[in-house]
Design a protein around this motif. Sequence first.
Motif, short mmCIF file in Angstrom:
data_model
loop_
_atom_site.label_atom_id
_atom_site.label_comp_id
_atom_site.label_asym_id
_atom_site.label_seq_id
_atom_site.Cartn_x
_atom_site.Cartn_y
_atom_site.Cartn_z
N GLN A 26 -4.49 0.09 -10.01
CA GLN A 26 -5.83 -0.11 -10.43
C GLN A 26 -6.54 -1.07 -9.64
OE1 GLN A 26 -5.01 -2.13 -14.30
NE2 GLN A 26 -7.31 -1.77 -15.02
N LEU A 27 -5.76 -1.89 -8.87
CA LEU A 27 -6.47 -2.81 -8.18
C LEU A 27 -7.15 -2.17 -7.03
CD1 LEU A 27 -4.40 -6.15 -8.04
CD2 LEU A 27 -6.59 -5.93 -9.03
N ARG A 28 -6.36 -1.45 -6.56
CA ARG A 28 -6.66 -0.55 -5.11
C ARG A 28 -7.80 0.32 -5.57
NH1 ARG A 28 -2.17 2.36 -3.44
NH2 ARG A 28 -1.54 0.43 -2.40
N TYR A 33 -13.63 1.13 -5.48
CA TYR A 33 -14.85 1.67 -6.19
C TYR A 33 -16.17 0.75 -6.06
CZ TYR A 33 -18.06 1.86 -10.40
OH TYR A 33 -19.42 1.96 -11.18
N ASN A 34 -15.70 -0.65 -5.84
CA ASN A 34 -16.72 -1.53 -5.53
C ASN A 34 -17.17 -1.54 -3.79
OD1 ASN A 34 -16.65 -3.01 -7.86
ND2 ASN A 34 -14.81 -4.24 -7.25
N LEU A 35 -16.38 -1.11 -3.20
CA LEU A 35 -16.65 -0.83 -1.62
C LEU A 35 -17.61 0.48 -1.61
CD1 LEU A 35 -16.44 -1.79 1.35
CD2 LEU A 35 -14.32 -0.48 1.19
N LEU A 36 -17.19 1.58 -2.48
CA LEU A 36 -18.38 2.53 -2.33
C LEU A 36 -19.56 2.24 -2.95
CD1 LEU A 36 -15.73 5.37 -3.76
CD2 LEU A 36 -17.12 5.34 -1.61
N LEU A 96 -18.67 -0.43 6.84
CA LEU A 96 -17.79 0.65 7.23
C LEU A 96 -16.59 0.20 7.97
CD1 LEU A 96 -20.76 2.79 8.72
CD2 LEU A 96 -19.50 3.31 6.98
N MET A 97 -16.52 -0.79 8.51
CA MET A 97 -15.25 -1.01 8.95
C MET A 97 -14.38 -1.36 7.98
SD MET A 97 -16.15 -3.99 11.84
CE MET A 97 -17.80 -4.04 12.60
N GLU A 98 -14.65 -1.88 6.86
CA GLU A 98 -13.56 -2.08 5.61
C GLU A 98 -13.35 -0.68 5.08
OE1 GLU A 98 -13.43 -4.40 1.44
OE2 GLU A 98 -15.00 -4.83 2.89
N SER A 99 -14.36 0.14 4.98
CA SER A 99 -14.29 1.55 4.30
C SER A 99 -13.26 2.47 5.24
CB SER A 99 -15.51 2.08 4.34
OG SER A 99 -16.36 1.20 3.54
N LYS A 100 -13.17 2.26 6.66
CA LYS A 100 -12.33 2.92 7.30
C LYS A 100 -10.66 2.74 7.20
CE LYS A 100 -15.61 3.59 10.93
NZ LYS A 100 -16.19 3.33 12.37
N LEU A 101 -10.65 1.59 6.38
CA LEU A 101 -9.11 1.43 5.95
C LEU A 101 -8.88 2.42 4.93
CD1 LEU A 101 -9.30 -2.72 5.70
CD2 LEU A 101 -8.14 -0.96 7.49
N HIS A 102 -9.63 2.83 4.14
CA HIS A 102 -9.34 3.72 2.94
C HIS A 102 -9.64 5.22 3.12
CE1 HIS A 102 -9.07 0.33 0.09
NE2 HIS A 102 -10.02 -0.17 0.42
N TRP A 103 -10.73 5.55 4.03
CA TRP A 103 -11.09 6.81 4.14
C TRP A 103 -11.08 7.48 5.48
CZ3 TRP A 103 -14.02 3.47 1.06
CH2 TRP A 103 -13.85 3.88 -0.38
N ILE A 180 -19.85 9.72 -1.31
CA ILE A 180 -19.63 8.65 -2.44
C ILE A 180 -19.28 9.24 -3.73
CG2 ILE A 180 -20.47 6.67 -3.37
CD1 ILE A 180 -21.79 5.73 -0.38
N ASP A 181 -19.97 10.00 -4.22
CA ASP A 181 -19.74 10.74 -5.47
C ASP A 181 -18.55 11.35 -5.52
OD1 ASP A 181 -20.85 11.28 -7.91
OD2 ASP A 181 -20.99 13.60 -7.26
N THR A 182 -18.14 12.03 -4.70
CA THR A 182 -16.70 12.77 -4.51
C THR A 182 -15.64 11.71 -4.61
OG1 THR A 182 -17.68 14.73 -3.34
CG2 THR A 182 -15.38 14.28 -3.07
N GLU A 183 -15.98 10.46 -3.86
CA GLU A 183 -14.66 9.86 -3.66
C GLU A 183 -14.69 8.78 -4.96
OE1 GLU A 183 -12.19 9.27 -1.40
OE2 GLU A 183 -13.13 11.18 -0.46
N MET A 184 -16.08 8.77 -5.68
CA MET A 184 -15.87 7.77 -6.89
C MET A 184 -15.11 8.66 -8.23
SD MET A 184 -19.05 5.83 -7.52
CE MET A 184 -19.26 4.26 -6.75
#
Length: 187
Positions: A26-28, A33-36, A96-103, A180-184
């Motif tokens: 849930q935290l992840r 979600y907040n990052l997107l 984007l740097m932070e986002s690369k950890l997830h996607w 972003i829509d797909t990932e959300m």
Amino acid sequence: MDYFNGFISILTLIVAYNALKVWKNQLRGTDKYNLLKKLLKSTYKFEEEVKSVRNPMVSYNQSDVDKSSKIDVEKDIYNKRFNRLVREFLELKTLLMESKLHWGRDNLDTLFNPLQSIVGELRGAIWMYFHIKESDNPKDIEKSVREENHNLIYDVSSKDKLDEFSQKVNDIVKNIEKFIDTEMKKI
């Protein structure tokens, strides 16, 4: 009785482990979600700054023109506009740097690298715009170069149709929105 207490202890551990696992997911999910949301918001701000740089309206204060040449005042205006665009682009790069950890790097680079080329194209167009203006004889510069520069530096979109550069930015933003829509929806 000892078996019963042992069974209850093991059952408690299993329930606690599963609860922690759900809480972690849930935290992840909330983090993603907040990052997107931040990525989308920053992308929209970037798009607005591109429109600001390309805005054909340049207004001067008489006091500014009295202190320096009209072209220097105009350079200052474009410099301020462009600096706001670069600031927003750097904000987006940080996200984007932070986002690369997830996607992953490849997905995001494919989507967001075209924004960097937009910044470069506008920088070149602004440089060429003032080069043409400061030229001893602007007519010596090929008409096609002047027209291409004009169409890049100024948003020449109509009410019904985007100009080529605006359409390019719009297409990049739509691809980002789709990602972003797909990932959300996965969260």
